[in-house]
Motif scaffolding. Structure first.
Motif, PDB file in Angstrom:
ATOM      1  N   TRP A 199     -47.215 -32.248 -16.831  1.00  0.00           N
ATOM      2  CA  TRP A 199     -46.574 -33.278 -17.259  1.00  0.00           C
ATOM      3  C   TRP A 199     -45.321 -33.079 -16.692  1.00  0.00           C
ATOM      4  CZ3 TRP A 199     -47.304 -37.974 -19.101  1.00  0.00           C
ATOM      5  CH2 TRP A 199     -46.741 -38.703 -19.936  1.00  0.00           C
ATOM      6  N   GLU A 200     -45.275 -31.862 -15.995  1.00  0.00           N
ATOM      7  CA  GLU A 200     -43.381 -31.945 -15.568  1.00  0.00           C
ATOM      8  C   GLU A 200     -44.111 -32.187 -13.510  1.00  0.00           C
ATOM      9  OE1 GLU A 200     -40.699 -28.172 -14.435  1.00  0.00           O
ATOM     10  OE2 GLU A 200     -42.847 -27.484 -15.054  1.00  0.00           O
ATOM     11  N   SER A 211     -48.131 -29.371 -20.480  1.00  0.00           N
ATOM     12  CA  SER A 211     -46.536 -29.524 -20.264  1.00  0.00           C
ATOM     13  C   SER A 211     -46.408 -29.251 -19.008  1.00  0.00           C
ATOM     14  CB  SER A 211     -45.832 -29.223 -20.935  1.00  0.00           C
ATOM     15  OG  SER A 211     -46.379 -27.635 -20.231  1.00  0.00           O
ATOM     16  N   ASP A 219     -50.039 -35.699  -9.400  1.00  0.00           N
ATOM     17  CA  ASP A 219     -50.617 -37.000 -10.044  1.00  0.00           C
ATOM     18  C   ASP A 219     -51.676 -37.003  -9.336  1.00  0.00           C
ATOM     19  OD1 ASP A 219     -49.285 -38.974 -11.519  1.00  0.00           O
ATOM     20  OD2 ASP A 219     -48.614 -40.107 -10.046  1.00  0.00           O
ATOM     21  N   GLN A 226     -37.864 -36.381  -8.187  1.00  0.00           N
ATOM     22  CA  GLN A 226     -37.114 -34.881  -8.439  1.00  0.00           C
ATOM     23  C   GLN A 226     -37.937 -33.916  -7.551  1.00  0.00           C
ATOM     24  OE1 GLN A 226     -36.802 -35.318 -12.520  1.00  0.00           O
ATOM     25  NE2 GLN A 226     -35.126 -37.068 -12.065  1.00  0.00           N
ATOM     26  N   ARG A 270     -46.451 -33.762 -12.348  1.00  0.00           N
ATOM     27  CA  ARG A 270     -46.331 -35.657 -12.435  1.00  0.00           C
ATOM     28  C   ARG A 270     -44.715 -36.457 -12.391  1.00  0.00           C
ATOM     29  NH1 ARG A 270     -47.619 -40.014 -16.741  1.00  0.00           N
ATOM     30  NH2 ARG A 270     -48.777 -40.878 -15.289  1.00  0.00           N
ATOM     31  N   HIS A 271     -44.340 -35.704 -13.248  1.00  0.00           N
ATOM     32  CA  HIS A 271     -42.817 -36.503 -13.670  1.00  0.00           C
ATOM     33  C   HIS A 271     -41.485 -35.971 -12.542  1.00  0.00           C
ATOM     34  CE1 HIS A 271     -39.270 -38.436 -15.481  1.00  0.00           C
ATOM     35  NE2 HIS A 271     -38.189 -36.867 -14.823  1.00  0.00           N
ATOM     36  N   ARG A 307     -43.251 -38.347  -9.847  1.00  0.00           N
ATOM     37  CA  ARG A 307     -42.784 -40.231  -9.503  1.00  0.00           C
ATOM     38  C   ARG A 307     -41.696 -40.270  -9.506  1.00  0.00           C
ATOM     39  NH1 ARG A 307     -47.370 -42.040 -13.900  1.00  0.00           N
ATOM     40  NH2 ARG A 307     -49.015 -41.568 -13.051  1.00  0.00           N
ATOM     41  N   SER A 308     -40.711 -39.690 -10.529  1.00  0.00           N
ATOM     42  CA  SER A 308     -39.556 -39.687 -10.612  1.00  0.00           C
ATOM     43  C   SER A 308     -38.123 -39.086  -8.675  1.00  0.00           C
ATOM     44  CB  SER A 308     -38.475 -38.764 -10.861  1.00  0.00           C
ATOM     45  OG  SER A 308     -38.536 -37.543 -11.171  1.00  0.00           O
TER      46      SER A 308
END
Length: 160
Positions: A76-77, A73, A10, A86, A79-80, A83-84
Motif C-alpha cells: 500500500w505504501e 502495508s 502498482d 511521492q 502504491r500510494h 499514485r501521489s
C-alpha cells in the motif's frame, strides 16, 4: 532516450498474498485440533492437551494477521507513493553491480547515481526484487530510471 517499463508495484498488485495465506493451513489444523478435542471427555485430557489447540490456533491466527498487515502495508505504501508522486526519480547507469549467486544466499546489489539498492528473490517485498540469476534485467552499465520510495524500487524502467 526511450525507457521500457519493467516493473511497477502498482501494476503488479499485491504479490505477497501467499505469505500470510500459508498460515491459513495452520489455522485449519488448529481448528481441527479444537474440534477433535471436544470429542474427548474433559476428565481424560491433560492440561497440556487442553491448552495446546488453543495456543496453536491463536498463534496461527496471529501469524496470518501480522504477516498480512506487514506485507499489505508495504504494498500500500509503494502504491500510494506512485499514485501521489511521492517518490524520488533516480536515473543513470548501473555501477558496482554484484549479482546474487545462483544458489541465492546473498543480496543482489548495485548503485545508480549514488543511490544504493539491494534485494533478493527470497526477500518478501512489494518492491522490485527479481535478481539476475532468476531472469532479472539488471546488469552492469545498464541505463535505468527508478521510482525510489525510501530505498525501495517501486518502479523500474530500462533504457532501450
Amino acid at each position: 532516450m526511450n525507457f521500457e517499463l519493467v516493473f511497477d508495484a502498482d501494476e503488479a498488485g499485491y504479490r505477497q498474498w501467499w505469505f500470510p495465506m500459508f498460515g491459513l493451513i495452520f489455522v485449519v489444523i488448529g481448528l481441527s485440533m479444537l474440534i477433535y478435542q471436544r470429542k474427548i471427555p474433559s476428565d481424560r485430557r491433560s492440561l497440556r492437551s487442553r491448552v495446546l489447540p488453543y495456543f496453536f490456533t491463536g498463534f496461527a491466527v496471529f501469524w496470518v494477521a501480522i504477516t498480512f498487515i506487514g506485507t499489505f502495508s508495504d504494498y500500500w505504501e509503494l502504491r500510494h507513493a506512485l499514485r501521489s508522486g511521492q517518490f524520488e526519480v533516480v536515473e543513470g547507469k548501473v555501477v558496482d553491480f554484484v549479482p546474487m549467486p545462483p544458489r541465492g544466499y546473498a543480496m543482489e546489489r548495485f548503485t545508480v547515481n549514488g543511490h544504493h539498492y539491494e534485494f533478493a528473490d527470497n526477500v518478501i517485498t512489494a518492491g522490485f526484487n527479481n535478481t539476475q540469476s532468476h531472469g532479472g534485467p539488471i546488469r552492469e552499465g545498464l541505463i535505468v530510471r527508478i521510482a525510489d520510495v525510501r530505498g525501495k524500487i517501486a518502479r523500474l524502467e530500462i533504457a532501450r
